[in-house]
Write an enzyme that holds these catalytic residues in place. Sequence first.
Site, PDB file in Angstrom:
ATOM      1  NE  ARG A 159      -9.379  12.502  -4.596  1.00  0.00           N
ATOM      2  CZ  ARG A 159      -8.869  12.778  -5.799  1.00  0.00           C
ATOM      3  NH1 ARG A 159      -9.499  13.638  -6.592  1.00  0.00           N
ATOM      4  NH2 ARG A 159      -7.762  12.205  -6.208  1.00  0.00           N
ATOM      5  CD  GLU A 185      -3.621  -1.635   2.935  1.00  0.00           C
ATOM      6  OE1 GLU A 185      -3.683  -0.774   3.816  1.00  0.00           O
ATOM      7  OE2 GLU A 185      -3.973  -1.429   1.769  1.00  0.00           O
ATOM      8  CE  LYS A 229      -4.393   6.557   9.053  1.00  0.00           C
ATOM      9  NZ  LYS A 229      -3.473   6.153  10.126  1.00  0.00           N
ATOM     10  N   GLY A 230      -7.340   4.037   3.322  1.00  0.00           N
ATOM     11  CA  GLY A 230      -7.596   3.004   2.330  1.00  0.00           C
ATOM     12  C   GLY A 230      -8.913   3.174   1.584  1.00  0.00           C
ATOM     13  CB  ALA A 267      -7.651   3.420  -2.442  1.00  0.00           C
ATOM     14  CB  SER A 268      -3.949   7.368  -3.664  1.00  0.00           C
ATOM     15  OG  SER A 268      -3.673   8.676  -4.125  1.00  0.00           O
ATOM     16  CB  THR A 274       0.359  10.710   2.032  1.00  0.00           C
ATOM     17  OG1 THR A 274       0.248   9.295   1.926  1.00  0.00           O
ATOM     18  CG2 THR A 274       1.456  11.219   1.135  1.00  0.00           C
ATOM     19  CG  ASP A 277      -1.710   1.225   1.406  1.00  0.00           C
ATOM     20  OD1 ASP A 277      -2.356   1.635   0.417  1.00  0.00           O
ATOM     21  OD2 ASP A 277      -1.710   1.820   2.516  1.00  0.00           O
ATOM     22  CG  LEU A 278       1.705   5.703  -1.814  1.00  0.00           C
ATOM     23  CD1 LEU A 278       3.179   5.477  -2.058  1.00  0.00           C
ATOM     24  CD2 LEU A 278       1.105   6.546  -2.939  1.00  0.00           C
ATOM     25  CG  ASP A 279      -1.805   7.474   0.548  1.00  0.00           C
ATOM     26  OD1 ASP A 279      -1.230   8.559   0.477  1.00  0.00           O
ATOM     27  OD2 ASP A 279      -2.460   6.982  -0.388  1.00  0.00           O
ATOM     28  CG  ASN A 329      -3.534  12.554  -5.906  1.00  0.00           C
ATOM     29  OD1 ASN A 329      -3.576  13.188  -6.966  1.00  0.00           O
ATOM     30  ND2 ASN A 329      -4.426  12.705  -4.958  1.00  0.00           N
TER      31      ASN A 329
HETATM   32  C1  G6P Z   1      -5.498   6.058   0.143  1.00  0.00           C
HETATM   33  C2  G6P Z   1      -5.655   6.747   1.479  1.00  0.00           C
HETATM   34  C3  G6P Z   1      -7.064   7.268   1.658  1.00  0.00           C
HETATM   35  C4  G6P Z   1      -7.446   8.125   0.472  1.00  0.00           C
HETATM   36  C5  G6P Z   1      -7.365   7.307  -0.809  1.00  0.00           C
HETATM   37  C6  G6P Z   1      -7.715   8.106  -2.051  1.00  0.00           C
HETATM   38  O1  G6P Z   1      -6.111   4.825   0.202  1.00  0.00           O
HETATM   39  O2  G6P Z   1      -5.351   5.873   2.542  1.00  0.00           O
HETATM   40  O3  G6P Z   1      -7.145   7.987   2.852  1.00  0.00           O
HETATM   41  O4  G6P Z   1      -8.745   8.644   0.633  1.00  0.00           O
HETATM   42  O5  G6P Z   1      -6.039   6.812  -0.940  1.00  0.00           O
HETATM   43  O6  G6P Z   1      -6.699   9.026  -2.292  1.00  0.00           O
HETATM   44  P1  G6P Z   1      -6.750  10.160  -3.409  1.00  0.00           P
HETATM   45  O7  G6P Z   1      -5.326  10.622  -3.505  1.00  0.00           O
HETATM   46  O8  G6P Z   1      -7.213   9.527  -4.686  1.00  0.00           O
HETATM   47  O9  G6P Z   1      -7.680  11.204  -2.926  1.00  0.00           O
HETATM   48 MG    MG Z   2      -2.776   3.191   3.505  1.00  0.00          MG
END
Ligand code: G6P
Ligand code: MG
Length: 217
Positions: free
Chosen positions: A48, A168, A44-45, A114-115, A16, A8-10, A117
Site C-alpha cells: 500500500r 501469482e 499489483k503485488g 502483500a496485503s 479484489t 497469492d490472494l488478490d 487485509n
Molecule cells: C496486494 C495487491 C496490491 C496491494 C497490496 C497491499 O498485493 O495486489 O495491489 O497494494 O496487496 O494491500 P493492502 O490491503 O495492504 O492495502
Molecule cells: Mg495479486
Amino acid sequence: HHKGFIFDLDGVIVDTAKYHYLAWKHLADELGIPFTEEQNEQFKGVSRKRCLEILLEWGNLKVSREQFDSWLTEKNQDYLQYIEKMTEDEVLPDVPKVLNFLKAHGVPMGLGSASKNARPILKKVGLIPYFNTIVDGTQVSKAKPDPEVFMIAAGDLKLPPRDCIVFEDAIAGIEAANIAGMTSIGIGDPETLSGAKYVFKDFTEIDLDFIKELAEL
Ligand code: G6P
Ligand code: MG
C-alpha cells in the site's frame, strides 16, 4: 509430501484488484493525478505504502508525512467498504476446485500476500481452513519482487523453495517466486506475465491432471 502450493490472494483467489483500482482511482482523481487500469498493473503485488509513493511520483507531488499517512488511511477505508460487502461468490471460478483437490490429497498449502487485509478477506469468503499458513503484509518487511513472503510461507510448510509452486497474477510476484527458486504459475495475460514458467488466463483453464503432475501425486 514432496510439494506444496503457495497462493497469492488478490487477483488469484479473489478479484479484489478491481477494488484496489477503484480506491486508488478515487484518491488519484481527488489529487488530480491521471490513473488508468494499465497503471494499476504496476500496483499489483505492491505494498500500500509503495503504491502511494509511486502515485505521488507520477503526480510530481511531495507531501508531509502526516498528509501521506492520511491519504494511505483514506485509500484503505475506501477499499474496506468494498471488502465489507464481499461474499463467497467472489472466489474466482474454479479456485475451489483446485483448493479442494489439493486439500483432499493432503498437499500443504500457504497464502503469500502483500496485503494487510488478507486475513479478513479470506474470512469473508470462507477460505481460512484451506491454508496451513497465511503470510500477509503484516508479517513481511520486504515487498515483492523480494521473495521474503514466499520464503516465510515455504519455511512454515517445511518445504525447500524448489518444492513450492506459486500462483501469482502480478509481475512482481512472478519475479519473487522465480528469485526464490520456486515454480511460478501466472494467472492472467501471458504477455504481461512472460516471466512465469506457465501462464493461464484463469483457473478454469487449469485441469486437475496438471495439478496432479505438479504436486507429484
Ligand atoms: C496486494 C495487491 C496490491 C496491494 C497490496 C497491499 O498485493 O495486489 O495491489 O497494494 O496487496 O494491500 P493492502 O490491503 O495492504 O492495502
Ligand atoms: Mg495479486
